[in-house]
Motif scaffolding. Structure first.
Motif, short mmCIF file in Angstrom:
data_model
loop_
_atom_site.label_atom_id
_atom_site.label_comp_id
_atom_site.label_asym_id
_atom_site.label_seq_id
_atom_site.Cartn_x
_atom_site.Cartn_y
_atom_site.Cartn_z
N GLY A 1 0.84 -1.19 0.00
CA GLY A 1 0.00 0.00 0.00
C GLY A 1 0.87 1.24 0.00
O GLY A 1 2.07 1.16 0.32
N ILE A 2 0.27 2.39 -0.34
CA ILE A 2 1.05 3.62 -0.36
C ILE A 2 1.38 4.04 1.08
O ILE A 2 0.73 3.56 2.02
N PRO A 3 2.37 4.95 1.25
CA PRO A 3 2.68 5.39 2.61
C PRO A 3 1.41 5.98 3.25
O PRO A 3 0.66 6.69 2.58
N GLY A 4 1.17 5.65 4.50
CA GLY A 4 -0.01 6.19 5.19
C GLY A 4 -1.22 5.28 5.12
O GLY A 4 -2.25 5.56 5.72
N ALA A 5 -1.12 4.16 4.37
CA ALA A 5 -2.28 3.28 4.20
C ALA A 5 -2.59 2.47 5.46
O ALA A 5 -3.68 1.93 5.59
N GLY A 6 -1.60 2.39 6.34
CA GLY A 6 -1.83 1.66 7.60
C GLY A 6 -1.19 0.28 7.62
O GLY A 6 -1.59 -0.59 8.39
N LYS A 7 -0.15 0.10 6.79
CA LYS A 7 0.49 -1.22 6.71
C LYS A 7 1.13 -1.63 8.02
O LYS A 7 0.97 -2.75 8.47
N LEU B 1 -5.85 3.05 -0.56
CA LEU B 1 -6.15 4.36 0.00
C LEU B 1 -5.92 5.42 -1.08
O LEU B 1 -4.89 5.38 -1.76
N PRO B 2 -6.87 6.36 -1.26
CA PRO B 2 -6.61 7.39 -2.28
C PRO B 2 -5.37 8.22 -1.89
O PRO B 2 -5.13 8.46 -0.71
N ASP B 3 -4.60 8.65 -2.91
CA ASP B 3 -3.36 9.40 -2.68
C ASP B 3 -3.59 10.60 -1.75
O ASP B 3 -2.82 10.86 -0.84
N LYS B 4 -4.70 11.31 -2.02
CA LYS B 4 -4.99 12.54 -1.25
C LYS B 4 -5.13 12.23 0.24
O LYS B 4 -4.61 12.94 1.09
N GLU B 5 -5.88 11.16 0.52
CA GLU B 5 -6.11 10.74 1.90
C GLU B 5 -4.78 10.40 2.59
O GLU B 5 -4.55 10.77 3.75
N ALA B 6 -3.88 9.74 1.84
CA ALA B 6 -2.58 9.38 2.41
C ALA B 6 -1.79 10.63 2.77
O ALA B 6 -1.20 10.73 3.85
N ILE C 1 6.21 6.68 -7.11
CA ILE C 1 6.96 5.44 -7.37
C ILE C 1 6.05 4.24 -7.17
O ILE C 1 6.08 3.27 -7.93
N PHE C 2 5.19 4.31 -6.17
CA PHE C 2 4.25 3.21 -5.93
C PHE C 2 3.39 2.99 -7.16
O PHE C 2 3.25 1.88 -7.65
N ASN C 3 2.84 4.08 -7.66
CA ASN C 3 1.94 3.96 -8.82
C ASN C 3 2.66 3.43 -10.06
O ASN C 3 2.09 2.70 -10.84
N GLU C 4 3.93 3.80 -10.20
CA GLU C 4 4.68 3.36 -11.38
C GLU C 4 5.27 1.97 -11.22
O GLU C 4 5.20 1.14 -12.10
N VAL C 5 5.89 1.73 -10.06
CA VAL C 5 6.71 0.53 -9.90
C VAL C 5 6.00 -0.60 -9.15
O VAL C 5 6.23 -1.77 -9.43
N THR C 6 5.14 -0.25 -8.20
CA THR C 6 4.54 -1.31 -7.38
C THR C 6 3.22 -1.82 -7.94
O THR C 6 2.84 -2.95 -7.66
N ASP D 1 -10.26 -2.03 1.73
CA ASP D 1 -10.53 -0.59 1.75
C ASP D 1 -9.85 0.03 2.98
O ASP D 1 -10.28 -0.17 4.11
N GLY D 2 -8.77 0.78 2.71
CA GLY D 2 -7.97 1.35 3.80
C GLY D 2 -8.53 2.62 4.39
O GLY D 2 -7.93 3.19 5.31
N THR D 3 -9.69 3.09 3.89
CA THR D 3 -10.24 4.35 4.43
C THR D 3 -10.99 4.08 5.74
O THR D 3 -11.30 5.01 6.47
N LYS D 4 -11.28 2.82 6.02
CA LYS D 4 -12.07 2.50 7.22
C LYS D 4 -11.22 2.56 8.49
O LYS D 4 -10.00 2.73 8.42
N SER D 5 -11.86 2.36 9.64
CA SER D 5 -11.13 2.43 10.91
C SER D 5 -10.16 1.26 11.04
O SER D 5 -10.30 0.24 10.33
N ILE D 6 -9.19 1.40 11.95
CA ILE D 6 -8.18 0.35 12.15
C ILE D 6 -8.85 -1.00 12.42
O ILE D 6 -8.51 -2.02 11.81
N ASP D 7 -9.86 -1.00 13.31
CA ASP D 7 -10.53 -2.26 13.67
C ASP D 7 -11.28 -2.86 12.49
O ASP D 7 -11.26 -4.07 12.29
N ASP D 8 -11.95 -1.99 11.73
CA ASP D 8 -12.71 -2.49 10.58
C ASP D 8 -11.79 -3.09 9.51
O ASP D 8 -12.09 -4.12 8.92
N VAL D 9 -10.65 -2.39 9.29
CA VAL D 9 -9.69 -2.90 8.29
C VAL D 9 -9.17 -4.26 8.75
O VAL D 9 -9.12 -5.22 7.99
N ASN D 10 -8.83 -4.34 10.04
CA ASN D 10 -8.33 -5.61 10.58
C ASN D 10 -9.35 -6.74 10.44
O ASN D 10 -9.03 -7.84 9.99
N GLU D 11 -10.60 -6.42 10.79
CA GLU D 11 -11.66 -7.42 10.71
C GLU D 11 -11.85 -7.91 9.26
O GLU D 11 -12.01 -9.09 9.00
#
Ligand code: AMP
Length: 268
Positions: A7-13, A108-113, A139-144, A161-171
């Protein structure tokens, strides 16, 4: 369990990686962490890695692949791991020898990140300036992206969908891995409700062929058409559309529009 987070930086990896590591009881390994510790070394390699990272660029594959493989050959990673940040290029994915279970792509949308990183107040790193982050997203969009396509074709990709809460993403991750977290333990997820599938379509559209698939899975099939077929046969009539239509109308007059369901229930 061998999992990779993409995922892009900020996606919550790293947040999800640490959660999954605790839940599955396997270590979390981030190539970003590895390179950040190399960047602290007062060596030519250390200075080179620091400069490359701070400009948001990737460390070349020739350096990255052996470093990651050396780490993963250590005993603690034998049973499994949650890997964050690798593979990030198609070459890395193709050369990587380990057999991975699933690749989790946190979208995750770039803007949100950019918002998330701009508002981060703790542990602001040198490679998290807006310019560096924008470069990393580019670089993510081009190379990854090709790495994502590569694993999608292999049927190993899970999109989240990385826009959701930490718990929802985990679930959601656990659910798509066929697992759920219950009383502090990860257990396999099981379908609790009965599912009824309706296969509909015009005559000749392939309904029978489609249901053969479920027959192989030993699921009971209720064939509405058999009601009319059997009645036509019982009466010694011919299987022609007009006859079928008359018999159909008759049973509907008797039992209403749910006639086929009612008669099928009686038969089964
Ligand atoms: P991360 O924390 O995963 O975003 O990684 C931080 C930085 O480490 C990246 O911007 C790259 O400079 C470097 N890095 C991490 N993983 C890799 C990789 N798989 N290939 C090349 N460079 C990497």
């Amino acid at each position: 369990m061998k999992l990779v987070l993409i995922g892009i930086p900020g996606a919550g990896k790293s947040t999800q990686g640490n959660l999954l590591s605790r839940q599955f009881g396997v270590p979390y390994l981030s190539t970003g962490h590895i390179f950040r510790s190399i960047a602290k070394e007062k060596t030519t390699m250390g200075r080179y890695v620091k400069e490359t990272m701070n400009s948001g660029l990737l460390i070349p594959d020739e350096e990255t692949i052996p470093i990651v493989e050396e780490y993963l050959s250590r005993r603690e990673y034998k049973k499994g791991y949650i890997l964050d940040g690798f593979p990030r290029t198609l070459n890395q994915a193709k050369k990587f020898k380990n057999s991975l279970d699933k690749i989790i792509y946190i979208e995750l949308p770039d803007k949100e990140a950019l918002w998330r990183i701009a508002y981060r107040t703790e542990d602001v790193r040198d490679d998290q300036t807006v310019t560096a982050v924008m470069k990393r997203i580019e670089i993510f969009n081009e190379v990854t992206r090709p790495v994502i396509d590569h694993y999608e074709k292999k049927g190993k990709l899970i999109r989240i969908d990385g826009t959701k809460s930490i718990d929802d993403v985990n679930e959601e991750i656990l659910k798509l891995l066929g697992k759920e977290f219950h009383e502090n333990k990860v257990r396999s997820w099981s379908q609790k409700q009965k599912i009824i599938l309706a296969v509909t379509g015009l005559p000749g559209s392939g309904k029978t062929e489609a249901t053969t698939y479920f027959k192989k899975k030993k699921l009971p099939i209720v064939h509405f058409g058999n009601i009319i077929n059997d009645l036509v046969e019982e009466r010694g009539l011919d299987h022609v559309e007009d006859v079928h239509k008359t018999v159909r109308m008759e049973v509907r007059e008797q039992h209403g529009m749910a006639a086929m369901a009612i008669l099928s229930r009686e038969k089964n």
